[in-house]
Scaffold this motif. Sequence first.
Motif, PDB file in Angstrom:
ATOM      1  N   ALA A  43       0.553  -1.440   0.020  1.00 13.62           N
ATOM      2  CA  ALA A  43       0.398  -0.339  -0.182  1.00 13.62           C
ATOM      3  C   ALA A  43       1.142   1.053   0.190  1.00 13.62           C
ATOM      4  O   ALA A  43       1.870   1.317   0.649  1.00 13.62           O
ATOM      5  CB  ALA A  43      -1.133  -0.157   1.476  1.00 13.62           C
ATOM      6  N   ASP A  56      -4.735   2.659   8.955  1.00 12.73           N
ATOM      7  CA  ASP A  56      -5.978   2.416   8.373  1.00 12.73           C
ATOM      8  C   ASP A  56      -6.357   2.721   7.119  1.00 12.73           C
ATOM      9  O   ASP A  56      -6.561   3.536   6.889  1.00 12.73           O
ATOM     10  CB  ASP A  56      -6.597   2.228   9.659  1.00 12.73           C
ATOM     11  N   PRO A  57      -6.841   1.721   6.440  1.00 13.21           N
ATOM     12  CA  PRO A  57      -7.844   1.829   4.980  1.00 13.21           C
ATOM     13  C   PRO A  57      -8.892   3.361   5.138  1.00 13.21           C
ATOM     14  O   PRO A  57      -9.967   3.455   6.698  1.00 13.21           O
ATOM     15  CB  PRO A  57      -8.612   1.045   4.694  1.00 13.21           C
ATOM     16  N   ALA A  63     -11.587  -2.659   2.079  1.00 14.73           N
ATOM     17  CA  ALA A  63     -10.965  -3.493   2.626  1.00 14.73           C
ATOM     18  C   ALA A  63     -10.609  -2.894   4.515  1.00 14.73           C
ATOM     19  O   ALA A  63     -10.317  -3.505   5.033  1.00 14.73           O
ATOM     20  CB  ALA A  63      -9.240  -3.101   1.888  1.00 14.73           C
ATOM     21  N   SER A  64     -11.637  -1.239   3.990  1.00 17.28           N
ATOM     22  CA  SER A  64     -11.926  -1.450   6.198  1.00 17.28           C
ATOM     23  C   SER A  64     -12.656  -2.300   6.654  1.00 17.28           C
ATOM     24  O   SER A  64     -13.018  -2.185   7.978  1.00 17.28           O
ATOM     25  CB  SER A  64     -12.638  -0.202   5.872  1.00 17.28           C
ATOM     26  N   CYS A  83      -4.623  -6.946   3.599  1.00 21.12           N
ATOM     27  CA  CYS A  83      -6.050  -6.005   4.513  1.00 21.12           C
ATOM     28  C   CYS A  83      -6.148  -6.757   5.545  1.00 21.12           C
ATOM     29  O   CYS A  83      -6.662  -7.256   5.251  1.00 21.12           O
ATOM     30  CB  CYS A  83      -6.524  -5.320   3.680  1.00 21.12           C
ATOM     31  N   GLU A  87      -6.412  -3.139   8.707  1.00 18.19           N
ATOM     32  CA  GLU A  87      -5.631  -2.651   7.963  1.00 18.19           C
ATOM     33  C   GLU A  87      -4.146  -3.220   7.057  1.00 18.19           C
ATOM     34  O   GLU A  87      -4.518  -4.208   7.234  1.00 18.19           O
ATOM     35  CB  GLU A  87      -4.682  -2.744   9.614  1.00 18.19           C
ATOM     36  N   VAL A  88      -3.886  -2.373   6.160  1.00 11.07           N
ATOM     37  CA  VAL A  88      -2.885  -2.820   5.595  1.00 11.07           C
ATOM     38  C   VAL A  88      -1.691  -3.213   6.366  1.00 11.07           C
ATOM     39  O   VAL A  88      -0.977  -3.291   6.797  1.00 11.07           O
ATOM     40  CB  VAL A  88      -2.246  -1.645   4.672  1.00 11.07           C
ATOM     41  N   TYR A  89      -1.367  -4.552   5.129  1.00 10.26           N
ATOM     42  CA  TYR A  89      -0.827  -5.015   6.082  1.00 10.26           C
ATOM     43  C   TYR A  89       1.108  -5.802   5.145  1.00 10.26           C
ATOM     44  O   TYR A  89       0.679  -6.199   3.923  1.00 10.26           O
ATOM     45  CB  TYR A  89      -1.071  -6.620   6.564  1.00 10.26           C
ATOM     46  N   PHE A 209      -7.410   0.536  -1.308  1.00 13.01           N
ATOM     47  CA  PHE A 209      -7.832   0.974   0.222  1.00 13.01           C
ATOM     48  C   PHE A 209      -8.459   2.124   0.580  1.00 13.01           C
ATOM     49  O   PHE A 209      -8.385   2.190   1.930  1.00 13.01           O
ATOM     50  CB  PHE A 209      -6.261   0.306   0.726  1.00 13.01           C
TER      51      PHE A 209
END
Length: 212
Positions: A43, A56-57, A63-64, A83, A87-89, A209
Amino acid sequence: MPGSGSASAAGSGSGSDPAPGSDLAPGSAAGSGPAPGSGSAKAGGPAAAPSGLGPDPAPGSAASAPGASVYLHVGTGLGAGLCLNGEVYRGARSAAGEFGHQVLQLDGPPCRCGARGCAEVLCLAAVARGDLAEAARILGEGAANLVALLDVERVFLGGRVVAAAPEVFVAGVRAVLAARVLTQPPPTVALAATGVAEGAAELTLAPFFGRA
């Protein structure tokens, strides 16, 4: 196991079929890219936090939602954006997303990462010979591994190859997941709702995202 296969356009990035071992690093965006391991789909935005989780998206974005979502991008390579629980990983070393370099066929064709039988080389080989149904099946097999590992609930597809035949890829991935899922119902499979920005070094997932 599929017999043929980081990210940039879906399987290939342009309208033309990419040849295995083309210019992108695994998980990177369309165009030339860094060596395998350095260009996984990430991301966009600030550097990853030590936990490996990004900002956080945006609320209300796909994706949230709670649970796990994955974006699979097929272009001149295969890449993924993860995600987890909204949260984007990125991973501890910001290297998460090397989706294309999971081995699907032991002793299969050599991949530019040095391994054999990777999802990327198998999928892109199928794209190169015009067998998009097989490419979609291979993509689905890789997706099924992610679903089993992370209990993914939503699978989004994108990239130029997917865009060229969206119904084929959505149906192909959905069929594999329906056959392999360990827990019902199978994950949702859909096209990514928004465009994905592509750069020479990485696949920027911020728009997907919901982050500017």
